[in-house]
Design an enzyme around this catalytic site. Sequence first.
Site, mmCIF file in Angstrom:
data_model
loop_
_atom_site.group_PDB
_atom_site.id
_atom_site.type_symbol
_atom_site.label_atom_id
_atom_site.label_comp_id
_atom_site.label_asym_id
_atom_site.label_seq_id
_atom_site.Cartn_x
_atom_site.Cartn_y
_atom_site.Cartn_z
ATOM 1 N N GLU A 1 -9.969 0.003 11.692
ATOM 2 C CA GLU A 1 -10.417 -0.781 10.534
ATOM 3 C C GLU A 1 -10.554 -2.279 10.833
ATOM 4 O O GLU A 1 -11.501 -2.933 10.415
ATOM 5 C CB GLU A 1 -9.388 -0.590 9.409
ATOM 6 N N ASP B 1 5.622 -8.041 5.606
ATOM 7 C CA ASP B 1 5.687 -9.184 4.691
ATOM 8 C C ASP B 1 6.713 -8.958 3.578
ATOM 9 O O ASP B 1 7.474 -9.852 3.235
ATOM 10 C CB ASP B 1 4.320 -9.447 4.036
ATOM 11 N N GLY C 1 -5.745 0.920 8.814
ATOM 12 C CA GLY C 1 -4.683 0.396 9.678
ATOM 13 C C GLY C 1 -4.673 -1.116 9.688
ATOM 14 O O GLY C 1 -3.925 -1.717 10.454
ATOM 15 N N TYR D 1 -7.731 6.119 2.376
ATOM 16 C CA TYR D 1 -7.019 6.502 1.153
ATOM 17 C C TYR D 1 -6.663 7.995 1.150
ATOM 18 O O TYR D 1 -5.711 8.400 0.492
ATOM 19 C CB TYR D 1 -7.853 6.112 -0.082
ATOM 20 N N ARG E 1 1.096 -5.709 -4.947
ATOM 21 C CA ARG E 1 1.069 -6.581 -3.771
ATOM 22 C C ARG E 1 1.534 -8.015 -4.058
ATOM 23 O O ARG E 1 1.336 -8.898 -3.238
ATOM 24 C CB ARG E 1 -0.343 -6.599 -3.176
ATOM 25 N N ARG F 1 -2.987 8.236 2.491
ATOM 26 C CA ARG F 1 -1.860 7.385 2.081
ATOM 27 C C ARG F 1 -0.909 8.045 1.095
ATOM 28 O O ARG F 1 0.234 7.617 0.964
ATOM 29 C CB ARG F 1 -2.376 6.078 1.469
ATOM 30 N N GLY G 1 0.818 -1.219 0.000
ATOM 31 C CA GLY G 1 0.000 0.000 0.000
ATOM 32 C C GLY G 1 0.848 1.262 0.000
ATOM 33 O O GLY G 1 1.973 1.271 0.497
ATOM 34 N N ASP H 1 0.314 1.818 8.513
ATOM 35 C CA ASP H 1 -0.307 1.108 9.640
ATOM 36 C C ASP H 1 0.513 1.191 10.929
ATOM 37 O O ASP H 1 -0.024 0.958 12.009
ATOM 38 C CB ASP H 1 -0.517 -0.371 9.280
ATOM 39 N N LYS I 1 8.230 0.508 5.443
ATOM 40 C CA LYS I 1 7.119 1.346 4.990
ATOM 41 C C LYS I 1 5.784 0.790 5.458
ATOM 42 O O LYS I 1 5.572 -0.411 5.383
ATOM 43 C CB LYS I 1 7.138 1.371 3.460
ATOM 44 N N THR I 2 4.918 1.565 5.964
ATOM 45 C CA THR I 2 3.481 1.301 6.066
ATOM 46 C C THR I 2 2.822 2.354 6.945
ATOM 47 O O THR I 2 3.348 2.691 8.015
ATOM 48 C CB THR I 2 3.098 -0.106 6.599
HETATM 49 P P1 FBP Z 1 0.529 -1.922 3.591
HETATM 50 O O1 FBP Z 1 0.480 -2.825 4.793
HETATM 51 O O2 FBP Z 1 0.909 -2.630 2.364
HETATM 52 O O3 FBP Z 1 1.380 -0.718 3.860
HETATM 53 O O4 FBP Z 1 -0.945 -1.367 3.319
HETATM 54 C C1 FBP Z 1 -1.639 -0.683 4.289
HETATM 55 C C2 FBP Z 1 -3.090 -0.438 3.957
HETATM 56 O O5 FBP Z 1 -3.268 0.933 3.660
HETATM 57 C C3 FBP Z 1 -3.989 -0.878 5.097
HETATM 58 O O6 FBP Z 1 -4.105 0.113 6.079
HETATM 59 C C4 FBP Z 1 -5.280 -1.178 4.386
HETATM 60 O O7 FBP Z 1 -6.054 -2.118 5.083
HETATM 61 C C5 FBP Z 1 -4.824 -1.738 3.069
HETATM 62 O O8 FBP Z 1 -3.543 -1.180 2.824
HETATM 63 C C6 FBP Z 1 -5.746 -1.423 1.930
HETATM 64 O O9 FBP Z 1 -5.294 -2.089 0.801
HETATM 65 P P2 FBP Z 1 -5.663 -1.744 -0.699
HETATM 66 O O10 FBP Z 1 -4.790 -0.603 -1.101
HETATM 67 O O11 FBP Z 1 -5.308 -2.988 -1.431
HETATM 68 O O12 FBP Z 1 -7.095 -1.365 -0.738
#
Ligand code: FBP
Length: 546
Positions: free
Chosen positions: A309, A174, A249, A420, A143, A423, A79, A203, A200-201
């Site tokens: 979430e 991961d 998150g 979103y 992903r 992010r 993400g 979350d 990175k994240t």
């Molecule tokens: P990462 O763990 O890859 O950083 O993604 C975080 C995140 O934004 C989560 O908070 C959320 O649940 C998920 O990605 C949403 O995924 P997508 O972009 O596939 O809708």
Amino acid sequence: MAISPLQKARSAYAPKLPVALRNGALVKVISGEPTTAVSDVDKIKALFPSTFGSPVLTFEQGEGAKGNAINVGVILSGGQAPGGHNVIAGLFDGIKSINADSKLYGFLKGPDGLVKNEFMELTSDIIDAYRNTGGFDMIGSGRTKLETEEQFKKGAENCKALNISALVIIGGDDSNTNACLLAEYYKHNNIPIQVIGCPKTIDGDLKNEWIETSFGFDTACRVYSELIGNIGRDANSAKKYWHFIKLMGRSASHIALECALQTQPNVAIISEEVEAKKMTLGEVVNSIAKAVIARADKGLNFGVALIPEGLIEFIPEIKSLIAELNDLLAQEAEAFGKLNDADSKIAFVVGKLGAESKAVFTSLPKGIQLQLCNDRDPHGNVQVSLIETEKMLAEMVKTQLKSMPEFKGKFSTQVHFFGYEGRCAAPSNFDADYCYSLGFNAAALIGAGKTGYMSSVRNNIKKSDEWIAGGIPITMMMNIERRHGHDKPVIKKALVELDGKPFAFFAANRDKWAIETAYVYPGPIQYFGPSEVCDLVSKTLTCEKA
Ligand code: FBP
């Protein structure tokens, strides 16, 4: 291409580096003692014979020496998180500081780009256009998991063709686990490609003693907190709505907790606490209803409630319901697929669930029942992020209040989901500096010939002058977890610690915040102005390191 005045002004911002990196990426390397793993040491050692046990590295300023030109590949994985472009810019500047002829290749659309050989050379023109911007659009992300030998071999072939001797993988727990598998594979098979990870994240769940925070968390939480503050102000102005706000998150509630610390809402649910106390959905609903009643008794028929979430997966009875539904819908896919209307789908499921799950399922609002039945990811699991928990709780609290004669107030709701929106925001000064430093530091790890390391820049509550640059062996952060029926080595995910200082501060204040209207309005991220408004550090980090 048109750019906003802010983006234009912001492109001139020079991110700050730790002192160790200020004389170029060829640094003096101080090696610590050999390391082990978080747990399951023997198993991790056996799985990573070539990279296990490497020491923690700390960098000191080098003498500005130059080295050979190197070609490096970079991948954004998972993400979006604010600051990704600055990691790439830092990496670019870092390898150029080693040798001006070094080249950086961006693999496109995530790990897939490495396997499919889709790439672009990142020249200074491209890099300059993206400095201090949000988003991952410079090279895109994806992903796909890098985990098979076939992928590793393909990656090696594609790197060889570009003369790439190092890969930097920018990702979450991961992706960094897989970066380590890749590093091990290449080292074990004498393939001359170093692999370095960057944390990175948004979350915030990739952190430990050495990685104090993942990048993007700071900015995303500031964006959400600005919005929550604005909603709090609206609620306190109109005095007629309870706002239920779900926050991204995934599993961990770090974002919800940080936003609660920044904005002081009336209610903030922390999933980890719900699980630890084995709360039922009814108890969660009740805890919110109690706050609504307490405020209504004071004539305050409005409020703000933050919902993480991943909440529903932490409520034990819903977790069992979801597991049962996953199996049921996989086994009965054909019969279920033939049903066209909502009522017959719900009746079908109700008829097949066990007694306990049936009771939980029938207590849920119809819309949520349907979401639980309909949305499956490619692995056959419910996509919890698509479940409108904020709506579910708002509806359930309403029903609960109707059955409580002691409730004399009014209860109208508005629901929101913030995810979103945060992010791809332009990185805060903290994330702009931190990300650039992580990228430049990755170049230093490459320059030092290291592999299987995560770029680490710590002591983050201090000014960058005191930040400590170095590298952490990824195996050191690993344990063995059961994933899809198999034991797998993974970086231990950091959930909210209920005995940690950020949660303790929240727990000590939440009863007061529930009844009083003690909202804080953080306002938008500031990039220009006094340091005390521009150079903030997250409340979580500040509490943790106080
Ligand atoms: P990462 O763990 O890859 O950083 O993604 C975080 C995140 O934004 C989560 O908070 C959320 O649940 C998920 O990605 C949403 O995924 P997508 O972009 O596939 O809708």
